[in-house]
Structures are given as C-alpha cells and as structure tokens.
Design an enzyme around this catalytic site. Structure first.
Site, PDB file in Angstrom:
ATOM      1  N   ASP A 426       0.860  -1.174   0.000  1.00  0.00           N
ATOM      2  CA  ASP A 426       0.000   0.000   0.000  1.00  0.00           C
ATOM      3  C   ASP A 426       0.899   1.227   0.000  1.00  0.00           C
ATOM      4  O   ASP A 426       2.072   1.139   0.355  1.00  0.00           O
ATOM      5  CB  ASP A 426      -0.896  -0.031   1.239  1.00  0.00           C
ATOM      6  CG  ASP A 426      -1.718   1.234   1.404  1.00  0.00           C
ATOM      7  OD1 ASP A 426      -2.202   1.749   0.392  1.00  0.00           O
ATOM      8  OD2 ASP A 426      -1.849   1.691   2.543  1.00  0.00           O
ATOM      9  N   THR A 428      -0.312   4.843   1.060  1.00  0.00           N
ATOM     10  CA  THR A 428      -0.611   5.761   2.148  1.00  0.00           C
ATOM     11  C   THR A 428      -0.356   5.087   3.483  1.00  0.00           C
ATOM     12  O   THR A 428      -0.915   4.052   3.770  1.00  0.00           O
ATOM     13  CB  THR A 428      -2.075   6.214   2.058  1.00  0.00           C
ATOM     14  OG1 THR A 428      -2.299   6.753   0.767  1.00  0.00           O
ATOM     15  CG2 THR A 428      -2.372   7.259   3.110  1.00  0.00           C
ATOM     16  N   GLU A 545      -4.396  18.622  12.642  1.00  0.00           N
ATOM     17  CA  GLU A 545      -4.713  19.619  13.653  1.00  0.00           C
ATOM     18  C   GLU A 545      -3.541  19.873  14.584  1.00  0.00           C
ATOM     19  O   GLU A 545      -3.216  21.011  14.914  1.00  0.00           O
ATOM     20  CB  GLU A 545      -5.929  19.162  14.475  1.00  0.00           C
ATOM     21  CG  GLU A 545      -7.251  19.449  13.815  1.00  0.00           C
ATOM     22  CD  GLU A 545      -8.371  19.562  14.842  1.00  0.00           C
ATOM     23  OE1 GLU A 545      -8.178  19.090  15.970  1.00  0.00           O
ATOM     24  OE2 GLU A 545      -9.418  20.134  14.514  1.00  0.00           O
ATOM     25  N   THR A 649      -2.333   1.258  -4.660  1.00  0.00           N
ATOM     26  CA  THR A 649      -2.801   2.408  -3.893  1.00  0.00           C
ATOM     27  C   THR A 649      -4.145   2.889  -4.405  1.00  0.00           C
ATOM     28  O   THR A 649      -4.499   2.678  -5.570  1.00  0.00           O
ATOM     29  CB  THR A 649      -1.778   3.560  -3.967  1.00  0.00           C
ATOM     30  OG1 THR A 649      -2.274   4.695  -3.277  1.00  0.00           O
ATOM     31  CG2 THR A 649      -1.498   3.945  -5.406  1.00  0.00           C
ATOM     32  N   GLY A 650      -4.876   3.534  -3.533  1.00  0.00           N
ATOM     33  CA  GLY A 650      -6.148   4.131  -3.923  1.00  0.00           C
ATOM     34  C   GLY A 650      -6.002   5.546  -4.426  1.00  0.00           C
ATOM     35  O   GLY A 650      -6.992   6.171  -4.798  1.00  0.00           O
ATOM     36  N   LYS A 763      -6.849  -5.067  -4.795  1.00  0.00           N
ATOM     37  CA  LYS A 763      -5.560  -5.337  -4.152  1.00  0.00           C
ATOM     38  C   LYS A 763      -5.413  -6.826  -3.860  1.00  0.00           C
ATOM     39  O   LYS A 763      -4.358  -7.417  -4.099  1.00  0.00           O
ATOM     40  CB  LYS A 763      -5.438  -4.533  -2.850  1.00  0.00           C
ATOM     41  CG  LYS A 763      -5.296  -3.031  -3.033  1.00  0.00           C
ATOM     42  CD  LYS A 763      -5.121  -2.340  -1.683  1.00  0.00           C
ATOM     43  CE  LYS A 763      -4.936  -0.843  -1.839  1.00  0.00           C
ATOM     44  NZ  LYS A 763      -4.710  -0.173  -0.540  1.00  0.00           N
ATOM     45  N   ASP A 783      -1.339  -0.856   6.107  1.00  0.00           N
ATOM     46  CA  ASP A 783      -1.623  -0.387   7.467  1.00  0.00           C
ATOM     47  C   ASP A 783      -3.088  -0.073   7.706  1.00  0.00           C
ATOM     48  O   ASP A 783      -3.456   0.352   8.792  1.00  0.00           O
ATOM     49  CB  ASP A 783      -0.788   0.855   7.773  1.00  0.00           C
ATOM     50  CG  ASP A 783      -1.289   2.080   7.012  1.00  0.00           C
ATOM     51  OD1 ASP A 783      -1.856   1.903   5.916  1.00  0.00           O
ATOM     52  OD2 ASP A 783      -1.102   3.208   7.506  1.00  0.00           O
ATOM     53  N   ASN A 786      -8.457  -1.329   4.515  1.00  0.00           N
ATOM     54  CA  ASN A 786      -8.588  -1.662   3.093  1.00  0.00           C
ATOM     55  C   ASN A 786      -7.473  -2.572   2.598  1.00  0.00           C
ATOM     56  O   ASN A 786      -7.486  -2.995   1.447  1.00  0.00           O
ATOM     57  CB  ASN A 786      -8.629  -0.379   2.252  1.00  0.00           C
ATOM     58  CG  ASN A 786      -7.377   0.447   2.408  1.00  0.00           C
ATOM     59  OD1 ASN A 786      -6.667   0.357   3.406  1.00  0.00           O
ATOM     60  ND2 ASN A 786      -7.086   1.270   1.424  1.00  0.00           N
TER      61      ASN A 786
END
Length: 1115
Positions: A426, A428, A545, A649-650, A763, A783, A786
C-alpha cells in the site's frame, strides 16, 4: 522532558448536544427485524424479560483449549501429521512378537515428542489463560440497587447492568453512555486498543439522560434499549431507547466500546449493551491466518520420499528374507542351522516362506523407522518460536516514538521471510508515514518555508530543475534519501522571515497575524500543561490539527487554555513585540465532514467582533506533504536484494507517480507503460451512456495497451528499465480471466508496477494473481482496513501499526511500526531464518539416514533376520538426546554472516529467493552424504573388528561390542559434521555438540551399570569391553576422520572455486576486504538480478549516461 506530572484540563467542547442528538433515519426502521432484534432492559438484569433472552455473560475466553478439551484436541492436532501416525502404528506393533525391540523403548520417544509438543501448546495456552484471568478479574463499580454502587469483577457483569467507569479506566463491556462528569454529558475516549489511534474521540450521551450524574439518580432509573445484534463493525451502531414513555434514537456517539479507555473525564455512567463474546472488539478478534511456508510443504514431500525409501528397503529385505528362508531346509540339509529351520516358529519356517516374508516386512517397517526423524517437527516448532522471540526483541525494529516493537503473530512463516520474490505495498501510511509536518505556507501570495519535501525533490528531479543540483553534488554522489527528523514533532518549518517574531517586518503582517490566529483557534485540540516545565502539548483528533496548532505556537500564537465557552491564547503583539493574553468567546464549532471538506469556528474577540474562521479546501482537499523517512533507502536495499516491489494504492495516478519518484521506485530515464481508459472513443461513449459499449471498448483498449507494452519490452531486449502504471478502471479489465495472464506477463517484465485507484478487492486479486501466477513467495504490507484482503491473500502479510488503525495488524502474520523495518526483517532475520531452517532440516535427514542405513546394512549382514545392530535404548535415544540439541542450536543461533554484512550486501538475500539452500540438489546431496557416512561406519567397523582378537584374553567381538562401537562412531561423526557445518559458534553450540558426545559416554556408564535384566546387551560393555581396548578408540578415530573427509573436501573445493554468495562475503570478511569499495563492487556484480529501481540504480544509470556521453565526445 523532566518527569513532571501533567495537569489535564477537565473541560468539554461547546457542542450543545449537537453530537449527541440524532434523528430516526432509514437504518432505525430496521429495529425489530432481522439483525436488529436485541432488547436490553437497563438497570433490570435480573428481570424475567432479561432472563428469557439468555444473553451471554461478560466472561471472555481467548484460549484454544479448556481443561476438558485439551487432551483430545491437542492429541488430534499431533496425530494429523503423517509421521506421528506412522510412529503410533509402529509403537502399537512393538507390543507384538514381530517387534525387533522392546515396546517401552519404542513408545517412550513418541511420548516424549508428543508430550513436548503438547507442553508447548499448554504453555502458550496458559499464557492466554493468564491474560484472560487478569482481564476478567478487573473491577468496576456496578449498581447493586437503591442507588448504591460497589466494585465487582468484569466477569460478573450482565447485559443491562449500570456501571460507573472512572477516569483512565477501560470500559468493561460495550456500554450505552448515559451521563458523565460534565454537564453536557460528553466524555473523551482513547481507542488505541481498537484501532491504534492515539487521538481522543468525543462521545456524548442523550440530553434526556444527561442529568443522571449521581449514584442516587439510578435508584428508580429504567429504560429499554432496542438495537442491532452483535456484529464486528466498530464504527456503526443503530438503536433506540424507550425512556419515560418516549423513544430516542441512538447512534455510535452513545456507544462506548470495550477495551477503549476513558480519558480527561472524571467518570461516566453507562448501561451494558453487549457483554463478553458479543462485544465488538471480541467480534473483531481473529486468529492469525493459518499459512504454511514453502519449505514446510517441501519438507512433507521429503518425509514422503523417505517413507518410500523405507518401504522399498523393507520390501527388498522381505523378498531376500523370504527366498533365504525357503532355501534354509533342502533335502534335510540346514543352510542356516543356527536358526533351526527344522524346528522353528512361523517367523522362520521354510514351509511358510511367503508368510514369513510378510511378517518380516512388518518387522522391517519398525526397524527402519529411524530413517524418519521423530523429533523433526517438534524441534522445528521450538526453533521457530525462539526465532520469533528474537524478532520481537530486536531493538533495531523497535519504534521508540510510538513504543511499538516488531511482533511475529505467527512463527510458521519465519523462513518464508527469506524467500520473498515480490512485495505488494500500500502507499498511504505504508510507504508514506501518514504523519503531518508543517513545512511551508503561503500567506498573502508569499510563500514561506525553505524545507524541501520528498515529493518536491522527486518532481524537481524529473524536470531537471536547479533544486536537484542543490541536493545532488558531484556526479557520483548519492543524496541522503532520508530527511532528518525535526526536533519538534510536527514542525519542520525553516524560514528566518517568519521565525522569532520577524514576520512583523513582512509586507503584510496583518494578514500573517490573522493566518496564525486562525491556526491557533480553528481546531478541537485539547492542551495539556506539564506542572514542572509548564510546557504545553496537545491531544488532537488528527495529525493535521496537531501540526497546525504546534506551528502557531512556534510562530508566536500559543493556544494554552480551553473552556466550554472560550479559547485562550498567548499572542505575539505586532506593535509591542511582546506576548499578550487574549481570550476568544467560542460561539459554535462546525466540524469537518466529507461533504464540506473544511472546518469552521465562530468566535467573538475581546473587542466584541464576531469572526468566522475556516480551514480546509475550496474544491477539494489536496494531499499532504508526506513523510518518507528512510523509505527510499529501504526500497533501494530491497531492490538490490532482487525483490520486486509493486505499489497498490487508492490514490490518483499523478500522486502515485510522484510518490514513486520520491521513493525511488521510478527514476529519470525509466520508460513508463501507462494503461488507462482516457481515450477519446471511451469518453465519447461515456457521454452517450451506453454501458455495454463502454465495457466492450474499455476491455479492448486495455488488451491493446497491454499488447503494445509487451511489444516495447520485447523490442528493448532487456536493455531498458520499464515501469508499468495502471489505473483502477483498467485494472478491473486486466484482472478478468482471459486477460490476467497477459497482464501478469507484462508486469513481471517491468522493474516497477504501480496500480492506482485500486479498491481493496482489486488489491487482493492482484496479490492472488502474482502469488499463483509466479509460484514465488509474495509479501503484502499495509496499514489500513482496506489492506486486510491483500494481507490475508499473500504468502506473508505484514501489518504496519500506524495511524490508520489496527485492522491490518490484526489480520497480519507479522506487525512492524515502520516500512523501513522491512529491510531488517527480510534481509537479516529473513535470511538467517531461511538459512537456519534449511540447514537444520537437511542435517536432520542426514543424521537419520546415516544412522538408519547402518541398521539396513547390518540386517543384510545378518541375513535379513530382523536383528537390530544396537541395543533397544540406543535406538530410542538417538534422536531424542544424543543428536537433537545441536541441531536446535543450529536453527536458533547460527549466522553465515553478521547483520551488518547482510545489510551491506543485499544480494545475499537472493540465496533465499532462488532457494539454493533448500533445492532438491542440496537435499539429495545431504542424503547422499548420510549414505556415505553409513557405509564408512558400517564396513570399516565390521572389517576392522570382525576377525580380530578384541581383548587380552583373545575374545572376539560380539554383537554388543560391534553395536556399541558403530553407535559411538555415528554419534561422533554426526556431531562433528555439525561442527563443520556451523558458521558462527556460541557457547551454547559448543555445550550441545560436545556435550552430546559426552552424554553418550555417561549414558554407557550409567546404563551399563544397571542390572542385565534392564541393560541387556549393554551390561558393562563399555567398562569391561570397549574402554580397555585400544582398537575401540582407534576405530572410532579412523572412522571419524574417514567420514568427514568427503564433506570437508567438497566444501573446500566449492568455497575456493565455486563460492556461494555467503561464502564470498565470508572470504571478504576473512581477508579484511570488507571496506574495499572495488572488491565489494566486484562481489555485487555477481547478482543474478540487475538492480533497476532505487537510488543506487539511479546513480548507476547516471554514471552510464555520463560514460556514454564521454564516449561519444571522444574523437
């Protein structure tokens, strides 16, 4: 930071029950129907209505066995193995007259091996049991009636109980939040145990129950909750509560999940909705995927092969025995007179030779059983568990920042880590760290921040901008691919125009002031003040944040206090240049959501002016500048090891390509084969809306692009490196049955493969395609939730315990905290485990064949009479005591090269990828070595002792002396063979190898001193016969040297003229050339796979381009 106690501000945000309010939606209409049938009577767990529903208790059991099921289930597990069933069969036969040895000596080793495996199972299950006991005996306050609360164990909780959970305590079950120590009934929850996220989640009870904030409030409280049935979804909850003749909708904001922790809230009251096995965390619990390594599957084939040899030897011996028995008595003449064929049992009756041959076959099956290593499986299990402990305790794979070590969730796949051919990753959070750093900002049209992100560096490298030359100095220099970590987490901003209050001198300080003020106010973070240092840290709902608030603090706008109605800052006054305190009245918070893609707050400043502060995106949220700490270096080492890396990857194609360049999966000069559906024809069909025509044209386009890509690969003839990039829509057609083989063939020929916009199912399908299509070992790493399908589909699933939750880790075989740790996991531990297990198995078969064939040769020597060469207990203890411990030490401690050299010479890993250490050639070579050893031991011993006076009195050698001498030679040879095979000696290995030999002599003394009824042929054989005879010691020495010479000669020739990778590196280390760049480069050139990705490949390509340029310029 000094060990100061942190003072946490016990406040709640001004949501005015907006997060607690809910409306009856479509999902609520299902209540009472299938899947939504649960009814809970709050504060009435003993009522008849509750009793008839028979909900389970809160006792949780994670053990594999119970006291009643341990023996039957564990015995079933042990005898699922063919070898153990065989030994059970021969053990049963040993109670018959057919047995060549006593029944006890046959059964005892089996009991020891089975017992050791069962003890291991029991120990592992007892650990789980202790954890269960600790959890189930935790205490929580429960309403006992009449407004009285008292502590009781978690295991005694029932559905409907009202509990009071105090600050920093775990929730004992899935609870319906009723009220809290805050007036607006909010509480803060840490869900790290559920999803790995450290940021706090806000929960809020219904307004109607918010007043139940004292123990006495529950004296008369009653309510009925109707909700969904138990399920594994952590983020959904549908229900309603009937209270005071009114019905109120419930949503996930009111559900507190078991194993999450109450934080920043003094206490809460809640009703038990799901208990024990029905809780969502237990519903999500899954056992590690049951997978077997390729070596283990191959080992089964070797065992079957040895079974074939065993049956063949038994068959040959039985045929010969039957013929000899038939010819024992001819015309009154007795050929083997000592067997008395004229007056014998059925076992040697010449008149019933076929029956005698069949019975001999059964005897031979028992006698030759020592060809099969009885302790092989249990020894491998022990070794793998110890190897897993070493992986778990490796400090080089410990991520201190998050306090997360590597964790092998299963030990079955240790050696598989050394044979990975393809990594499917993956992007991300895996290649990238999903961490947020404040690096740059643009205010009033001016860009601030001089830091360079990996993505910017990659894009500049592609475009050949001066940025690259600022980083890369010199034609052969390779830039450090890993930026240094910032000293302040989340803040990596460098610009002298903004730091230390100098922004007041910029052209638009008023706009900068508003910008920094927005960063300090527009958020939902909670400040934590250290009582000693007075330093402030923040707990935020996201890394974004936290980074913004920290940036505001470092640039002069420190957020330090929050109440229900205000936010307080220490601001830098641009006029006076001093810090001043300012307070802003908090009027409303508009949370971030997927539709608005922004967050807003409405505040009123001290002058009475109302401000709307907003952060987010106008049209879409752009991707962050990702952190790629040490990822390019890791990818480079993996590429040098010959491992192919695919990225699934998405993300959209542009982002994936940029990350590919940043990670060095793509490089300048690498040709790209891009497969997508952005063709004019397809776009025109999409406008028409003809789905059938679109699908037909899209599939044809994908097939055409695959064919064109394959033609490019064929034309290049391996001279160019290619990268395949395909989007999700095209991938859907590429994975269809009639296309996927062509797609795989194209992908295998490319140096890098990037699949963009991939769904979780895609995937998993791509992973399955690579695994089944290549037949090589695949490793998937991810991680997020998905990635679960991909991890379970791959041969090895590695989960990263990052910020996207723990779903991937819970479904993985091995968990690590950072992608960079994959380098050490594979190149060091993977290589060591592969080599150790391979060598261990080969040696096991060697020592058993060396021992077993001496039995066969002696039986042939004794006319296949079924007479064993050795005492019963010699046979039984060979595998269990005298030769088992050294091989376990080999599997745990041996190192062909150190960890430093494993990382310095990644090509060493190719030994595992090519499986050179466990090929059939190597396995059969070790077996042949065993046969040679048995030949030398048997014939040298029999020829040396057969016709010689053995003692001073002139006595010749008998069966007991010959057997003891041969056994002594076998013990010496197989242990010294182990000593020659070991590359890295430890004290434990010395103790086990030489101690095994000494144990044999001690056993001879002790066993021989026992009564002849017990010791039989071993009675005082060592003290009275063998030890005083010089020939015994001379034969042992001569046989030992003669048996080791073939292996020593073969090894010396191979290492000198045909060295393997690890032997070349051993030569480098031995000759002190490990730091010689030229010599090391020469060794690296022996790699069978060229390195086509990574910054090493990029530098090599750059050198080649310069050489070609120089060659063309030279006249």
């Amino acid at each position: 930071m000094p060990n100061g106690r942190r003072r946490k501000l016990h406040i709640s945000k001004i949501y005015a029950f907006t997060c607690g309010k809910a409306s009856f939606k479509d999902d609520h209409s299902q209540i009472g129907g299938p899947g939504f049938s649960r009814v809970v009577f709050c504060n009435e767990p003993d009522s008849p209505d509750s009793a008839i529903r028979n909900y389970g208790g809160n006792y949780v059991r994670t053990t594999k066995y119970t006291l009643a099921t341990f023996f039957p289930k564990s015995l079933f597990e042990q005898f699922r193995r063919v070898a153990n069933m065989y030994f059970l069969f021969t053990g049963c036969l040993s109670f018959t007259p057919l047995a060549p040895y006593s029944a006890v000596s046959a059964i005892l080793p089996l009991l020891v091996v089975i017992g050791a495996s069962m003890v291991k199972e029991a120990i592992e299950d007892w650990r789980r049991k202790k954890q269960d006991i600790e959890v189930n005996n935790r205490k929580v306050k429960v309403h006992l009636g009449d407004g009285n609360f008292d502590y009781t164990e978690w295991r005694h909780l029932r559905v409907g109980d009202i509990v009071k959970v105090e600050k920093d305590s775990f929730f004992p079950a899935d609870l319906l939040l009723l009220s809290s120590s805050y007036e607006d009934a909010v509480c803060y929850v840490e869900t790290m145990n559920l999803d790995g996220e450290t940021n706090l989640k806000l929960k809020q009870a219904l307004e109607v129950t918010s007043g139940l904030n004292e123990d006495s409030s529950f004296r008369e409280f009653k309510a009925i909750v109707k909700c969904e049935d138990p399920n594994a979804s952590l983020y959904t909850f549908v229900g309603s509560m009937d209270f005071n003749e009114q019905q109120y909708p419930l949503n996930p904001q009111q559900l507190l999940l078991r194993d999450s922790k109450l934080r920043n809230t003094d206490y809460i009251y809640g009703a038990v909705i799901f208990a024990g096995q029905d809780t969502k965390v237990i519903q999500n619990s899954t056992d590690p995927p049951s997978k077997r390594s390729k070596i283990e599957r191959k080992m089964d084939k070797i065992v079957y092969f040895l079974f074939c040899i065993l049956f063949l030897l038994a068959f040959i011996g039985s045929i010969v025995f039957g013929i000899s028995t038939r010819e024992d008595l001819e015309n009154g003449w007795m050929k083997r007179w000592y067997l008395r064929p004229d007056d014998t049992t059925i076992y040697f009756d010449p008149k019933s030779a076929p029956i005698a041959a069949i019975l001999h076959f059964l005897t031979a099956l028992m006698l030759y059983s020592y060809l099969i290593p009885i302790s092989l499986y249990v020894s491998i299990e022990i070794v793998k568990v110890l190897q897993s402990i070493f992986i778990n305790q490796d400090l080089h794979m410990y991520y201190e920042e998050a306090d997360k070590p590597a964790r092998a969730r299963t030990s079955n796949l240790n050696e598989e880590l050394g044979q990975v051919d393809t990594i499917l990753s993956d992007k991300t959070g895996t290649l990238t760290c999903n961490s947020m750093e404040f690096i740059k900002c643009s205010v009033a049209g001016t860009a601030y921040g001089r830091g360079v992100t990996e993505v910017e560096r990659a894009m500049a490298r592609r475009k050949g901008s001066p940025l690259v030359h600022d980083v890369e100095n010199g034609e052969d220099d390779i830039e450090d691919p890993a930026p240094k970590k910032p000293s302040i987490k989340g803040f990596n901003f460098k610009d002298e125009r903004m730091m230390d209050g100098k922004w007041v001198n910029e052209p638009r300080p008023d706009v900068i002031q508003k910008f920094l003020c927005l960063l300090a106010i527009c958020h939902t973070a909670i400040p934590e003040v250290d009582d000693v240092t007075r330093k402030i840290s923040y707990e935020a709902e996201s890394p974004d944040e936290a980074a913004f608030v920290i940036a505001a603090r470092e640039l002069g706008f420190e957020f330090y206090k929050r109440t229900q109605t205000s936010i307080s800052l220490h601001e830098l006054d641009p006029v006076s240049g001093k810090q001043v305190e300012r307070s802003y009245k908090l009027l409303n918070i508009l949370e971030f959501n997927s539709s608005r893609k922004r967050m807003s707050v409405i505040v009123q400043n001290e002058e009475g002016k109302i401000l709307l502060l907003c952060k987010g995106a106008d049209r879409f949220v752009k991707r962050k500048d990702f952190s790629l700490f040490q990822v390019p270096e890791c990818i480079d080492k993996l590429a040098q090891a010959g491992i192919k890396i695919w990225v699934l990857t998405g993300d959209k194609m542009e982002t994936a390509i940029n990350i590919g360049f940043a990670c060095s999966l793509l490089r300048q000069g690498m040709k790209q084969i891009i497969i997508n559906l952005e063709t004019p024809v397809i776009k025109a069909l999409e406008k028409e809306g003809d789905k059938i025509a679109i699908a037909k044209e899209s599939k044809a386009s994908v097939i055409h692009q695959i064919s064109e890509g394959q033609a490019q690969l064929t034309a290049s003839n391996g001279n160019d490196a290619y990268a395949l990039i395909i989007d999700g829509k095209s991938l859907a057609y590429a994975l269809e049955d009639d296309v996927k083989s062509k797609f795989l063939h194209l992908a295998i020929g490319c140096a890098s493969v990037i699949c963009c916009r991939s769904s979780p199912k895609q995937k998993a399908l791509v992973t399955r395609l690579v695994k089944n299509g290549t037949g090589k070992t695949t490793l998937a790493i991810g991680d997020g939730a998905n990635d679960v399908g991909m991890l379970q589909e791959a041969d090895i699933g590695v989960g990263i315990s990052g910020v996207e939750g723990m779903q991937a880790v819970m479904s993985s075989d091995i968990a690590i905290a950072q992608f960079q740790f994959l380098e050490r996991l594979l190149l060091v531990h993977g290589h060591w485990c592969y080599r150790r297990i391979s060598s261990m198995i080969c040696y096991f078969f060697y020592k058993n064949i060396a021992f077993g064939f001496t039995l066969f040769f002696f039986e042939a020597y004794a006319s296949f009479s079924g007479q064993p060469a050795y005492n019963d207990w010699y046979l039984s203890l060979y595998n269990v005591f005298f030769t088992s411990l050294p091989v376990i030490a080999l599997g745990v401690f041996d190192q062909d090269v150190s960890a430093r050299f494993c990382l310095k010479f990644p090509l060493l890993y190719q030994e595992g990828v090519q499986n050179v250490l466990f090929s059939w050639f190597r396995i059969l070579s070790w077996m042949f070595n065993g046969v040679c050893t048995s030949i030398i031991v048997f014939f040298f011993c029999t020829r040396a002792l057969e016709h010689q006076a053995f003692r001073k009195g002139g006595e010749v050698v008998g069966l007991e002396i010959l057997g003891t001498t041969m056994y002594t030679c076998v013990v010496w040879v197989v242990n010294c063979q182990m000593a020659l095979s070991v590359s890295y000696f430890t004290l434990i290995q010395h103790i086990f190898i030489w101690g095994g030999i000494m144990l044999w002599y001690l056993f001879l003394l002790a066993y021989g001193a026992m009564s002849p009824i017990i010791s039989t042929t071993a009675y005082k054989v060592f003290i009275e016969a063998c030890a005083p005879a010089p020939s015994y010691w001379l034969v042992t020495l001569f046989v030992l040297i003669s048996s080791l010479i073939p292996y020593f000669t073969y090894s010396a020739i191979q290492m000198r003229f045909f060295p393997m990778y690890h032997e070349m590196i051993q030569w480098i280390r031995l000759e002190g050339q490990s730091e010689d760049p030229e010599f090391c480069h020469m060794v690296r050139q022996r790699s069978l796979r060229p390195t086509t990705v990574g910054y090493t490949a990029r530098a090599e390509a750059k050198r080649n381009r310069l050489k070609q340029k120089h060659h063309h310029q030279t006249p």
